[in-house]
Design an enzyme around this catalytic site. Structure first.
Site, PDB file in Angstrom:
ATOM      1  N   ASP A 145       0.843  -1.193   0.000  1.00 38.27           N
ATOM      2  CA  ASP A 145       0.000   0.000   0.000  1.00 38.27           C
ATOM      3  C   ASP A 145       0.884   1.251   0.000  1.00 38.27           C
ATOM      4  O   ASP A 145       1.866   1.322   0.733  1.00 38.27           O
ATOM      5  CB  ASP A 145      -0.864  -0.036   1.268  1.00 38.27           C
ATOM      6  CG  ASP A 145      -1.895   1.068   1.306  1.00 38.27           C
ATOM      7  OD1 ASP A 145      -2.775   1.081   0.435  1.00 38.27           O
ATOM      8  OD2 ASP A 145      -1.825   1.927   2.221  1.00 38.27           O
ATOM      9  N   GLU A 207       1.367  -0.270  -5.023  1.00 36.82           N
ATOM     10  CA  GLU A 207       0.596   0.896  -5.437  1.00 36.82           C
ATOM     11  C   GLU A 207       1.554   2.085  -5.513  1.00 36.82           C
ATOM     12  O   GLU A 207       2.155   2.456  -4.512  1.00 36.82           O
ATOM     13  CB  GLU A 207      -0.496   1.156  -4.393  1.00 36.82           C
ATOM     14  CG  GLU A 207      -1.399   2.300  -4.738  1.00 36.82           C
ATOM     15  CD  GLU A 207      -2.141   2.853  -3.528  1.00 36.82           C
ATOM     16  OE1 GLU A 207      -3.266   3.319  -3.707  1.00 36.82           O
ATOM     17  OE2 GLU A 207      -1.607   2.838  -2.408  1.00 36.82           O
TER      18      GLU A 207
HETATM   19  C1  NOJ Z   1      -4.366   3.269  -0.562  1.00 32.96           C
HETATM   20  C2  NOJ Z   1      -5.530   2.351  -0.393  1.00 32.96           C
HETATM   21  O1  NOJ Z   1      -5.872   1.823  -1.649  1.00 32.96           O
HETATM   22  C3  NOJ Z   1      -6.647   3.170   0.218  1.00 32.96           C
HETATM   23  O2  NOJ Z   1      -7.850   2.441   0.254  1.00 32.96           O
HETATM   24  C4  NOJ Z   1      -6.242   3.596   1.598  1.00 32.96           C
HETATM   25  O3  NOJ Z   1      -7.215   4.474   2.125  1.00 32.96           O
HETATM   26  C5  NOJ Z   1      -4.909   4.319   1.577  1.00 32.96           C
HETATM   27  N1  NOJ Z   1      -3.930   3.693   0.738  1.00 32.96           N
HETATM   28  C6  NOJ Z   1      -4.338   4.407   2.972  1.00 32.96           C
HETATM   29  O4  NOJ Z   1      -3.845   3.161   3.378  1.00 32.96           O
END
Ligand code: NOJ
Length: 471
Positions: A145, A207
């Site tokens: 993440d 991500e």
């Molecule tokens: C990216 C995630 O996809 C999202 O859902 C989340 O709120 C944020 N990162 C914080 O972890």
């Protein structure tokens, strides 16, 4: 549950809302029995403010865990240390004052998600043990993440002011921000990769919301960082052949040798795919959108419910739960037409829309013309045709403003994909060799053989996508 799983209080447990570790093990075992692999989210950038580490960190300036998080003195005016903003517009500043110790802590998301300090070797070691804990349990990989956020500018310098109209190929409107994408992040990712590699055949997906294409591609490293790097480009891409073609061109151009793309059109942070492009007027677009991730060169990521056309569900204010307004795309999976759509026998925390009576797996499974069957056909073809899976990518008719067409080639197999983005009929400006065979059209029902059609020129209906086997 301030950010639905992204605010962790214990990295080695399952939130009781969802069950227990034993339940998790059972789920994993059953998935593996069915040859389904399971990839979980790994959230290294922040924890919950309820995490015992943070409780200790905030207990005093001399706490041994003080430097596990990012603390800073107030700015000169007594306000936040700098102008960094939370990713969530409603949160505002990325800094919150802790009155007791007189310092601010950094949070890239909500105030209840303090950012960890990844310059601290102890944080690195502890979090890599967390990663091992799950890999040892047998998960098949992790999605990192917010991978681009792990290291912040050490000087805590202000971000440059926004430039009006700024636009890059990968993230329209995004800026180069100092609190993301710092060079040392690559060192952190190399270490995570080394840990994952110890386990063999496991996935490290990340991500990465970085606007500059070259800097984005750097997250593949020399084959020693992320295995798959998500891009935000498709997510903010308006409906246009030229726009989608440009994104793919950019990605293909900047990928380091041997790197493999990944494409997603939907996820839990975005408005529902079907609502984004269809807007109640262009249902053909949702069928076309299915084609891109499943026919481009790269791994396809699909978001649950997009394959049956689940739309944004209006959430009454008293049920709103998410701090960033994403509830409409997080409602229960619609399996059947029963009151809770077959998702639960209890009361789901987000509502099931009335449309679930028609938009559900059971109904669509038996309807040859359904969106679900477009997805199934696409997946089936991808299995059957190596060109679609591993073939090279070459755009054809690169100037066509309405039809995005590309060739995929593997060995002697050649497959052409043509997608008409226009709501008018269009001709494919590419000469198809004799004997070419249309193996899929998003317009025709799965079980019926498509009527024979003129190939040269091939006339595409409004919003029609086709896959043609050339050899
Ligand atoms: C990216 C995630 O996809 C999202 O859902 C989340 O709120 C944020 N990162 C914080 O972890």
């Amino acid at each position: 549950m301030a950010d639905f799983g992204y605010d962790i209080t214990d990295h080695r447990a399952v939130d009781p809302v969802f069950g227990t570790l034993a339940d998790f093990d059972q789920l994993l075992g059953r998935a593996h029995d069915h040859r389904i692999r399971v990839v979980i989210d790994f959230v290294p950038n922040h924890t919950s403010d309820q995490h015992p580490w943070f409780a200790e960190s905030r207990s005093g300036r001399d706490s041994p865990r003080r430097d596990w998080y990012l603390w800073a003195d107030p700015g000169q005016d007594g306000g936040p240390p700098n102008n960094w903003l939370s990713t969530f517009p409603a949160t505002g500043s990325a800094w919150t004052l802790d009155i007791r110790t007189g310092q601010y802590y950094l949070h890239s998301y909500t105030r209840s998600q303090p950012d960890l300090n990844w310059r601290n070797p102890l944080v690195r070691r502890t979090m890599s043990d967390v990663l091992r804990f799950w890999l040892d349990r047998g998960v098949d990989g992790v999605r990192v993440d917010a991978a681009h956020r792990l290291i912040k500018d050490a000087a805590l310098a202000d971000n440059p002011p926004p430039v009006a109209g700024a636009r890059t190929a990968l993230v329209p409107g995004a800026l180069q921000l100092r609190h993301i994408d710092q060079p040392q992040v690559h060192e952190v990712l190399r270490a995570l990769r080394a840990t994952v590699d110890e386990y063999g055949d496991r996935l490290l997906l990340g991500e990465v919301g970085v606007a500059d294409p070259q800097r984005w591609a750097a997250y593949y490293g020399n084959g020693d960082e992320l295995m798959l790097v998500l891009n935000f480009a498709f997510w903010s891409q308006p409906w246009s052949a030229a726009g989608f073609r440009r994104v793919v061109q950019t990605i293909e151009r900047v990928l380091p040798p041997g790197a493999w793309p990944v494409y997603a059109l939907g996820n839990h942070d975005l408005p529902r795919l079907a609502s984004r492009y269809d807007a109640g007027r262009y249902p053909a677009r949702t069928r076309l959108a299915a084609m891109l991730p499943l026919t481009l060169r790269g791994t396809a990521l699909l978001y649950y419910g997009d394959e049956i056309g689940m739309t944004a569900v209006p959430i009454p204010p008293e049920l709103a739960a998410d701090p960033d307004g994403r509830d409409p795309s997080r409602t229960p999976m619609q399996w059947d037409s029963s009151p809770a759509a077959g998702f639960t026998t209890g009361q789901p925390w987000l509502p099931v829309p009335a449309s679930a009576r028609a938009v559900n797996v059971v109904a669509e499974r038996d309807d040859p013309g359904s969106l679900l069957n477009v997805y199934r056909q696409l997946i089936h073809l991808r299995r059957r045709l190596p060109a679609l899976r591993t073939g090279s990518y070459q755009p054809v008719t690169p100037e066509d403003p309405a039809v995005y067409a590309y060739l995929r080639r593997a060995g002697s197999q050649q497959v052409l994909i043509a997608v008409n983005f226009d709501d008018q009929p269009r001709e494919l400006g590419y000469r198809l060799p004799a004997g070419s065979l249309i193996v899929l059209s998003t317009r025709s029902a799965a079980s019926q053989p498509a009527p024979p059609r003129e190939l040269n020129p091939l006339r595409l209906a409004p919003g029609e996508g086709v896959i043609i086997q050339l050899t």
